[in-house]
Write a protein that holds these residues in place. Structure first.
Motif, PDB file in Angstrom:
ATOM      1  N   LYS A 295     -14.715   8.753 102.034  1.00  0.00           N
ATOM      2  CA  LYS A 295     -15.935   9.092 102.766  1.00  0.00           C
ATOM      3  C   LYS A 295     -16.420   7.891 103.576  1.00  0.00           C
ATOM      4  O   LYS A 295     -16.299   6.752 103.133  1.00  0.00           O
ATOM      5  N   ILE A 296     -16.958   8.178 104.757  1.00  0.00           N
ATOM      6  CA  ILE A 296     -17.510   7.099 105.580  1.00  0.00           C
ATOM      7  C   ILE A 296     -18.964   7.420 105.893  1.00  0.00           C
ATOM      8  O   ILE A 296     -19.305   8.571 106.193  1.00  0.00           O
ATOM      9  N   GLU A 297     -19.791   6.398 105.817  1.00  0.00           N
ATOM     10  CA  GLU A 297     -21.214   6.625 106.046  1.00  0.00           C
ATOM     11  C   GLU A 297     -21.785   5.383 106.714  1.00  0.00           C
ATOM     12  O   GLU A 297     -21.251   4.288 106.553  1.00  0.00           O
ATOM     13  N   GLY A 298     -22.842   5.561 107.487  1.00  0.00           N
ATOM     14  CA  GLY A 298     -23.409   4.393 108.154  1.00  0.00           C
ATOM     15  C   GLY A 298     -24.911   4.506 108.317  1.00  0.00           C
ATOM     16  O   GLY A 298     -25.494   5.570 108.123  1.00  0.00           O
ATOM     17  N   ASP A 299     -25.525   3.396 108.652  1.00  0.00           N
ATOM     18  CA  ASP A 299     -26.970   3.375 108.822  1.00  0.00           C
ATOM     19  C   ASP A 299     -27.330   2.334 109.877  1.00  0.00           C
ATOM     20  O   ASP A 299     -26.988   1.159 109.750  1.00  0.00           O
ATOM     21  N   GLU A 300     -28.010   2.793 110.922  1.00  0.00           N
ATOM     22  CA  GLU A 300     -28.412   1.858 111.981  1.00  0.00           C
ATOM     23  C   GLU A 300     -29.779   1.247 111.724  1.00  0.00           C
ATOM     24  O   GLU A 300     -30.134   0.256 112.341  1.00  0.00           O
ATOM     25  N   ASP A 301     -30.561   1.880 110.836  1.00  0.00           N
ATOM     26  CA  ASP A 301     -31.940   1.432 110.631  1.00  0.00           C
ATOM     27  C   ASP A 301     -32.058   0.422 109.498  1.00  0.00           C
ATOM     28  O   ASP A 301     -32.745   0.650 108.516  1.00  0.00           O
ATOM     29  N   ILE A 302     -31.339  -0.674 109.669  1.00  0.00           N
ATOM     30  CA  ILE A 302     -31.396  -1.715 108.643  1.00  0.00           C
ATOM     31  C   ILE A 302     -31.864  -3.029 109.280  1.00  0.00           C
ATOM     32  O   ILE A 302     -31.875  -3.170 110.504  1.00  0.00           O
ATOM     33  N   ALA A 303     -32.244  -3.949 108.432  1.00  0.00           N
ATOM     34  CA  ALA A 303     -32.581  -5.290 108.897  1.00  0.00           C
ATOM     35  C   ALA A 303     -32.038  -6.280 107.878  1.00  0.00           C
ATOM     36  O   ALA A 303     -31.925  -5.963 106.692  1.00  0.00           O
ATOM     37  N   LYS A 304     -31.687  -7.443 108.353  1.00  0.00           N
ATOM     38  CA  LYS A 304     -31.251  -8.498 107.443  1.00  0.00           C
ATOM     39  C   LYS A 304     -32.356  -9.544 107.399  1.00  0.00           C
ATOM     40  O   LYS A 304     -32.772 -10.056 108.421  1.00  0.00           O
TER      41      LYS A 304
ATOM     42  N   LYS B 203     -25.381  -3.783 116.179  1.00  0.00           N
ATOM     43  CA  LYS B 203     -25.774  -2.404 116.487  1.00  0.00           C
ATOM     44  C   LYS B 203     -25.054  -1.863 117.714  1.00  0.00           C
ATOM     45  O   LYS B 203     -24.672  -0.704 117.771  1.00  0.00           O
ATOM     46  N   THR B 204     -24.847  -2.748 118.688  1.00  0.00           N
ATOM     47  CA  THR B 204     -24.205  -2.310 119.931  1.00  0.00           C
ATOM     48  C   THR B 204     -22.753  -1.896 119.699  1.00  0.00           C
ATOM     49  O   THR B 204     -22.168  -1.205 120.527  1.00  0.00           O
ATOM     50  N   ASP B 205     -22.155  -2.323 118.578  1.00  0.00           N
ATOM     51  CA  ASP B 205     -20.764  -1.968 118.284  1.00  0.00           C
ATOM     52  C   ASP B 205     -20.656  -0.887 117.209  1.00  0.00           C
ATOM     53  O   ASP B 205     -19.564  -0.544 116.771  1.00  0.00           O
ATOM     54  N   TYR B 206     -21.811  -0.368 116.788  1.00  0.00           N
ATOM     55  CA  TYR B 206     -21.844   0.552 115.653  1.00  0.00           C
ATOM     56  C   TYR B 206     -20.987   1.799 115.902  1.00  0.00           C
ATOM     57  O   TYR B 206     -20.086   2.132 115.126  1.00  0.00           O
TER      58      TYR B 206
END
Ligand code: ASP
Ligand code: MG
Length: 410
Positions: free
Chosen positions: A331-340, A310-313
């Motif tokens: 297209k580029i898309e991202g999501d920070e609200d994930i969990a593994k 996350k710190t490198d997102y």
């Protein structure tokens, strides 16, 4: 028996605790064992020293920084040896250069190259309890290095390996490795015995009981590691070579990691060299990519999804945004609200259907899976962060971890 013991920062956090640790060591000695101890700095000390340096200058020189932060362990090892001496035991504190513990020249994250045993063996033969300053090493040219945060675990395992110790006991402020984070799963149980491989998978997922490099070391040299609490006499968790009993356990633990973010690149031209270019650029920025998935599309392009810390997102998004026109990414898309969320178990090797069961459990709880990755003994799913607790609890129950291991069925 020759026992190597490591005490973490909280275990030697104040003088009373140092006295307690001394009493525990004395008990082992009284039972007739040879004891070699590795200590961390007193709790908070390494942080305090780092802060001093960074408050003084913006970029402390790495060599001097190691000289500074290594002093924490010099203090705790000397105090612990004094406490033992005052109790009538012959104990001697040793720094890395006195042994020596040789490392490469990578200040701040040095790797141990060699642990000389002549002096250690001589001191043990003379009846001394040795108290070794963890976390530090010395280069061929005589400079002090440190092994990276949490490095005392690695010092302890390296000493145990070099001396062929019967066991390396890691005393810490938790009483072992659990089947899941007890803060999330109240029914989580302490694991009695776990293999190095399983521990590596769990540790890399954020079950931070042992520093990961120490587990790698233990695995290479076959050092049995016992993780246990310094506040009780209860046995903790044994980390050992895999045996048959472990293969019977399908899933040993459920782990989660909320520190990653997902980035998706859509419509990447399907040409040789593009993945190399994209991930080469990200790697050059020092960013570690975890999961990567590429899927072909009927139109001859591909979609790529990967995760980064996350710190490198934001930094990673900037990098791929810059590459997009040149590589004609659509297209580029991202999501920070994930969990593994991951399940780990040596038994997966021999039993098919474990991954399918995991997917079913998540589906039954209405949890959508965004990404999947597997290794021989691990299955990981990326899900929405808000479902983390639900997923971990449901998997813990479904794989029988709420109960004792014998009762487990698929
Ligand atoms: N004192 C060092 C640290 O705080 C090493 C250790 O505790 O293992 O990272
Ligand atoms: Mg520590």
């Amino acid at each position: 028996m020759l026992v190597v013991q490591k005490y973490g920062g909280t275990s030697v956090g104040d003088l009373d605790r140092i006295r307690n640790v001394a009493r525990r060591i004395a008990r082992y000695r009284d039972e007739g064992h040879d004891v070699v101890v590795v200590v961390s700095a007193m709790a908070g000390e390494t942080d305090r020293l780092l802060k001093l340096a960074y408050n003084l200058v913006e970029e402390p020189s790495p060599r001097e920084l190691d000289m500074l932060v290594s002093t924490g362990e010099q203090v705790s090892s000397a105090l612990l040896a004094m406490a033992l001496n005052a109790m009538g035991y012959s104990a001697k504190a040793l720094l890395a250069f006195q042994i020596p513990i040789k490392t490469d020249e990578l200040f701040g994250k040095a790797r141990i190259r060699d642990v000389a045993t002549a002096r250690l063996k001589e001191e043990i033969a003379n009846g001394n309890i040795l108290i070794i300053a963890g976390f530090q090493g010395i280069t061929d040219s005589g400079d002090i290095t440190t092994l990276g945060r949490g490095g005392s675990d690695t010092t302890a395992v390296a000493i145990a390996a070099a001396l062929g110790a019967d066991v390396c006991e890691i005393f810490t402020d938790v009483d072992g490795v659990y089947t899941a984070d007890p803060r999330i799963v109240p029914k989580a149980r302490k694991i009695e015995k776990i293999s190095y491989e399983e521990m590596l998978e769990l540790a890399s997922m954020g079950a931070k009981v042992l520093e990961i490099r120490s587990v790698e070391f233990a695995k290479i040299y076959g050092v049995p590691v016992h993780v246990r609490s310094s506040f009780t006499d209860e046995p903790g968790t044994m980390v050992v070579e895999e045996d048959e009993s472990m293969e019977k356990v399908l899933v040993s633990g459920v782990a989660y990691n909320r520190n990653e973010a997902r980035i998706s690149l859509y419509g990447v031209p399907d040409r040789p060299g593009l993945a190399a270019k994209i991930f080469g650029t990200i790697a050059d920025a020092g960013i570690v990519v975890d999961m990567i998935i590429q899927t072909g599309r009927p139109d001859g392009r591909a979609d790529m999804t990967f995760t980064v810390p996350k710190t490198d997102y934001k930094a990673t998004l900037k990098l791929v945004d810059k590459l997009a026109p040149e590589l004609s990414i659509e297209k580029i898309e991202g999501d920070e609200d994930i969990a593994k969320v991951s399940i780990v178990g040596a038994g997966m090797r021999a039993h098919p259907g474990v991954a399918a069961k995991m997917f079913q459990v998540l589906a039954d709880h209405g949890i959508n899976i965004h990404m999947i990755s597997t290794s021989e003994i691990k299955v990981s799913c990326v899900i929405d962060e808000k479902y983390t607790e639900l997923a971990v609890r449901a998997l813990h129950e479904a794989f029988g971890l709420d109960r004792a291991p014998e009762e487990e069925t698929l």
